[in-house]
Design an enzyme around this catalytic site. Structure first.
Site, PDB file in Angstrom:
ATOM      1  N   CYS A  99      61.224  47.931  55.520  1.00  0.00           N
ATOM      2  CA  CYS A  99      60.346  48.644  54.595  1.00  0.00           C
ATOM      3  C   CYS A  99      60.417  48.047  53.189  1.00  0.00           C
ATOM      4  CB  CYS A  99      60.708  50.118  54.557  1.00  0.00           C
ATOM      5  SG  CYS A  99      62.446  50.399  54.189  1.00  0.00           S
ATOM      6  N   GLY A 101      59.518  56.451  58.496  1.00  0.00           N
ATOM      7  CA  GLY A 101      58.595  55.775  59.407  1.00  0.00           C
ATOM      8  C   GLY A 101      57.355  55.333  58.659  1.00  0.00           C
ATOM      9  N   SER A 102      56.266  55.229  59.395  1.00  0.00           N
ATOM     10  CA  SER A 102      55.038  54.694  58.802  1.00  0.00           C
ATOM     11  C   SER A 102      54.365  55.735  57.903  1.00  0.00           C
ATOM     12  CB  SER A 102      54.075  54.287  59.909  1.00  0.00           C
ATOM     13  OG  SER A 102      53.756  55.423  60.681  1.00  0.00           O
ATOM     14  N   THR A 103      53.599  55.245  56.965  1.00  0.00           N
ATOM     15  CA  THR A 103      52.877  56.142  56.061  1.00  0.00           C
ATOM     16  C   THR A 103      51.886  56.999  56.839  1.00  0.00           C
ATOM     17  OG1 THR A 103      53.218  54.676  54.185  1.00  0.00           O
ATOM     18  CG2 THR A 103      51.341  56.170  54.046  1.00  0.00           C
ATOM     19  N   GLY A 158      53.811  59.748  58.495  1.00  0.00           N
ATOM     20  CA  GLY A 158      54.375  60.582  57.428  1.00  0.00           C
ATOM     21  C   GLY A 158      53.356  61.562  56.864  1.00  0.00           C
ATOM     22  N   GLU A 210      50.878  46.434  55.137  1.00  0.00           N
ATOM     23  CA  GLU A 210      52.267  46.210  55.564  1.00  0.00           C
ATOM     24  C   GLU A 210      52.210  45.606  56.960  1.00  0.00           C
ATOM     25  OE1 GLU A 210      54.716  49.573  56.775  1.00  0.00           O
ATOM     26  OE2 GLU A 210      56.381  48.761  55.609  1.00  0.00           O
ATOM     27  N   GLU A 224      60.311  58.808  53.878  1.00  0.00           N
ATOM     28  CA  GLU A 224      60.592  57.417  53.500  1.00  0.00           C
ATOM     29  C   GLU A 224      59.627  56.563  54.294  1.00  0.00           C
ATOM     30  OE1 GLU A 224      62.434  56.293  51.196  1.00  0.00           O
ATOM     31  OE2 GLU A 224      63.630  58.055  50.703  1.00  0.00           O
TER      32      GLU A 224
HETATM   33  P1  NAD Z   1      56.463  55.357  63.113  1.00  0.00           P
HETATM   34  O1  NAD Z   1      55.861  56.162  62.028  1.00  0.00           O
HETATM   35  O2  NAD Z   1      55.595  54.886  64.214  1.00  0.00           O
HETATM   36  O3  NAD Z   1      57.648  56.161  63.824  1.00  0.00           O
HETATM   37  C1  NAD Z   1      58.737  56.676  63.094  1.00  0.00           C
HETATM   38  C2  NAD Z   1      59.343  57.825  63.874  1.00  0.00           C
HETATM   39  O4  NAD Z   1      58.380  58.881  63.938  1.00  0.00           O
HETATM   40  C3  NAD Z   1      59.684  57.488  65.320  1.00  0.00           C
HETATM   41  O5  NAD Z   1      60.851  58.149  65.702  1.00  0.00           O
HETATM   42  C4  NAD Z   1      58.484  58.034  66.069  1.00  0.00           C
HETATM   43  O6  NAD Z   1      58.751  58.349  67.425  1.00  0.00           O
HETATM   44  C5  NAD Z   1      58.185  59.290  65.258  1.00  0.00           C
HETATM   45  N1  NAD Z   1      56.816  59.791  65.408  1.00  0.00           N
HETATM   46  C6  NAD Z   1      55.696  59.101  65.724  1.00  0.00           C
HETATM   47  N2  NAD Z   1      54.638  59.940  65.784  1.00  0.00           N
HETATM   48  C7  NAD Z   1      55.097  61.185  65.483  1.00  0.00           C
HETATM   49  C8  NAD Z   1      54.482  62.466  65.400  1.00  0.00           C
HETATM   50  N3  NAD Z   1      53.173  62.654  65.636  1.00  0.00           N
HETATM   51  N4  NAD Z   1      55.265  63.534  65.078  1.00  0.00           N
HETATM   52  C9  NAD Z   1      56.581  63.367  64.832  1.00  0.00           C
HETATM   53  N5  NAD Z   1      57.222  62.184  64.922  1.00  0.00           N
HETATM   54  C10 NAD Z   1      56.477  61.094  65.236  1.00  0.00           C
HETATM   55  O7  NAD Z   1      57.226  54.154  62.393  1.00  0.00           O
HETATM   56  P2  NAD Z   1      57.987  52.946  63.059  1.00  0.00           P
HETATM   57  O8  NAD Z   1      56.966  52.000  63.588  1.00  0.00           O
HETATM   58  O9  NAD Z   1      59.053  53.456  63.972  1.00  0.00           O
HETATM   59  O10 NAD Z   1      58.749  52.319  61.799  1.00  0.00           O
HETATM   60  C11 NAD Z   1      58.172  51.406  60.962  1.00  0.00           C
HETATM   61  C12 NAD Z   1      57.715  52.069  59.673  1.00  0.00           C
HETATM   62  O11 NAD Z   1      58.810  52.745  59.060  1.00  0.00           O
HETATM   63  C13 NAD Z   1      57.242  51.062  58.635  1.00  0.00           C
HETATM   64  O12 NAD Z   1      56.076  51.532  58.018  1.00  0.00           O
HETATM   65  C14 NAD Z   1      58.394  51.005  57.653  1.00  0.00           C
HETATM   66  O13 NAD Z   1      58.020  50.586  56.364  1.00  0.00           O
HETATM   67  C15 NAD Z   1      58.873  52.420  57.673  1.00  0.00           C
HETATM   68  N6  NAD Z   1      60.262  52.491  57.193  1.00  0.00           N
HETATM   69  C16 NAD Z   1      60.495  53.040  55.963  1.00  0.00           C
HETATM   70  C17 NAD Z   1      61.787  53.097  55.450  1.00  0.00           C
HETATM   71  C18 NAD Z   1      62.075  53.679  54.113  1.00  0.00           C
HETATM   72  O14 NAD Z   1      63.237  53.997  53.860  1.00  0.00           O
HETATM   73  N7  NAD Z   1      61.091  53.851  53.237  1.00  0.00           N
HETATM   74  C19 NAD Z   1      62.853  52.594  56.205  1.00  0.00           C
HETATM   75  C20 NAD Z   1      62.577  52.034  57.462  1.00  0.00           C
HETATM   76  C21 NAD Z   1      61.276  52.001  57.941  1.00  0.00           C
END
Ligand code: NAD
Length: 464
Positions: free
Chosen positions: A274, A218-220, A223, A366, A240
């Site tokens: 990503c 997910g997002s940095t 993460g 991003e 990731e």
């Molecule tokens: P996000 O971080 O908002 O959410 C990712 C996941 O985390 C979702 O399931 C969300 O519900 C969960 N989440 C959100 N807040 C949380 C918390 N406090 N505790 C636990 N879980 C939580 O990201 P997004 O908007 O869904 O995805 C886009 C991002 O993901 C972009 O930054 C993209 O670059 C990244 N991404 C990275 C890769 C990689 O392999 N490096 C692949 C795909 C996407």
């Protein structure tokens, strides 16, 4: 220790999923609570001993059957993905079949992730890769079925049981994967899919002591919070995260080929990728020629109905995400802005801008939408400097006709996943992941199995 950044009392109880191309309601779901997450974790823990007791060849057979079941339902999964997140049908069909391939690969890995024997004095020394136990898998909305398979495959192959929380806005294919696993004979409780919000369900994986590892994509920003939360129990974590990858084009490259490939590298999946090569670095002497070809190729990147086989790019995932991308692009000066369909849907046009100011937001943030910035550079050192001037380091490309230069540049790039004269990023048999704030750990290949196991060392005294 609830997620300190979130007020749990306001967690929504239902979600309405809309087709991003038509805004029609696809499904309304009740969201899971922390109690539901706890119940799933309990089921996963109970299933662990039974899963690990199955002989490796039989566990592999079950996973292969799971992979075959996914492949047999690829069209259904693709249609769900397209309706739920707007991904063009060609891409979602590819993703569903690729998910099956990933599970096949890790089925084959089960009896190949071996330990070692080490020469020592006075006895025999050996290592074992032990499963962690229950692992928590958290996935994003941009490649739902594929991201789920990337985590389910190695998690189960390594002998763990799993709780998977897909992004609540695109959960339909992950929910179906949970059902298909049972249909294929994967025992109850081995894979548990829980659809809820991140702060409510995902965070429960961070704080629940039974969950031994959190694998997050997910997002940095999120993460970082997960990593900090896991520190409390020294919980294993892999991340990731985001990217702002560079596509570096040298004057000695096949400029037409680089420009023809560049739109797919950044506008695929509407830029919600990503690995999107959203910074296109072009040597100054060929800048104008490249830009002309890049714009021309982008004109042919067909934007429209994601169910049509000719569509290359669909809408963005939600109205909220469209508003977020617009915050970056409102007022942006572009050298090319494409068309979008009229009528309903969360459409954002393809945009190409140029910049010589690498501190500008368009060069650093991003955006996660169909937006590319083309940046001139002088020479090899300048290209490397601009490429590495980023908090991110996920992927990147180098286009050149000089093999020695290609090797020099890829070695100097701060990025985990690089291609030469190609923009390809991901293969299940090769390691994938990021440098710097793009992540921690690797997905894919035999390498990822080390992230789903503990390494145990055993010394047996032999008396001599
Ligand atoms: P996000 O971080 O908002 O959410 C990712 C996941 O985390 C979702 O399931 C969300 O519900 C969960 N989440 C959100 N807040 C949380 C918390 N406090 N505790 C636990 N879980 C939580 O990201 P997004 O908007 O869904 O995805 C886009 C991002 O993901 C972009 O930054 C993209 O670059 C990244 N991404 C990275 C890769 C990689 O392999 N490096 C692949 C795909 C996407």
């Amino acid at each position: 220790m609830p997620d300190p950044t979130t007020d749990h009392s306001s967690a929504p109880s239902t979600i309405v999923l809309r087709n991003p191309a038509t805004e029609e309601v696809v499904r309304e779901l009740t969201l899971a609570t922390r109690a539901d997450a706890d119940a799933a974790i309990k089921r996963a823990a109970a299933a662990g001993p039974g899963w690990r007791a199955i002989a490796p060849a039989d566990r592999a057979r079950l996973m292969r059957r799971f992979a075959d079941t996914i492949a047999a339902h690829a069209d259904e999964l693709a249609a769900l993905e397209t309706a739920n997140m707007g991904m063009p049908m060609g891409n979602s069909t590819w993703c569903a079949n690729a998910a099956a391939d990933v599970i096949h690969y890790f089925a084959g890995a089960i009896d190949k992730h071996t330990g070692s024997t080490i020469p020592v004095a006075g006895g025999v020394d050996m290592t074992f890769h032990e499963p962690l136990g229950v692992v928590g898998l958290i996935t994003p909305w941009n490649f739902p079925v594929l991201m789920a398979s990337w985590k389910i495959g190695p998690a189960l192959a390594a002998g763990n049981t799993a709780v998977l929380k897909p992004a609540e806005i695109t959960p339909l294919t992950a929910m179906r994967l949970g059902e298909l696993a049972l249909d294929a004979g994967i025992p109850e409780g081995v894979l548990n899919v829980v659809v809820g919000t991140g702060p409510e369900v995902g965070w429960r994986f961070v704080e629940h002591p039974t969950v031994r590892k959190v694998a997050f994509t997910g997002s940095t920003a999120v993460g970082k919070r997960i990593m900090a939360g896991c520190a409390d129990q020294v919980k294993r974590v892999t991340l990731e995260l985001g990217g702002k990858s560079a596509n570096i084009v040298f004057a000695d490259a096949d400029i037409e080929a680089a420009a023809a490939a560049a739109p797919g590298a950044v506008f695929d999946n509407s830029g919600q990728d990503c690995c999107a090569r959203s910074r296109v670095l072009v040597q100054r002497s060929v800048f104008d020629r490249f830009l002309e070809h890049f714009i021309e190729s982008s004109r042919h990147f067909t934007v429209g109905d994601p169910t049509s086989p000719n569509t290359a790019m669909g809408p963005l995932v939600t109205a909220e995400h469209l508003a977020r991308v617009r915050r970056f692009t409102d007022g942006l000066e572009t050298v090319y802005t494409g068309d979008v369909p009229e009528g309903p849907g969360y459409w954002h046009p393809i945009m190409i801008a140029t910049s010589t100011d690498h501190s500008a937001s368009i060069c650093r943030d991003e955006i996660f939408g169909p937006v590319a910035v083309v940046i001139p550079f002088e020479d090899e050192a300048d290209a490397i400097r601009i490429c590495n001037d980023s908090d991110y380091g996920l992927s990147g490309s180098v286009w050149t006709g000089d093999g020695s230069r290609a090797l020099r540049v890829v070695r100097a790039m701060d990025a985990g996943t690089i291609s030469v004269n190609s923009n390809s990023s991901v293969r299940y048999s090769t390691p994938f992941g990021g440098f710097k704030q793009s992540g921690l750990g690797r997905e894919h290949s035999m390498t990822v199995l080390d992230h789903y196991t503990e390494l145990k060392n055993v010394f047996i005294a032999t008396g001599s």
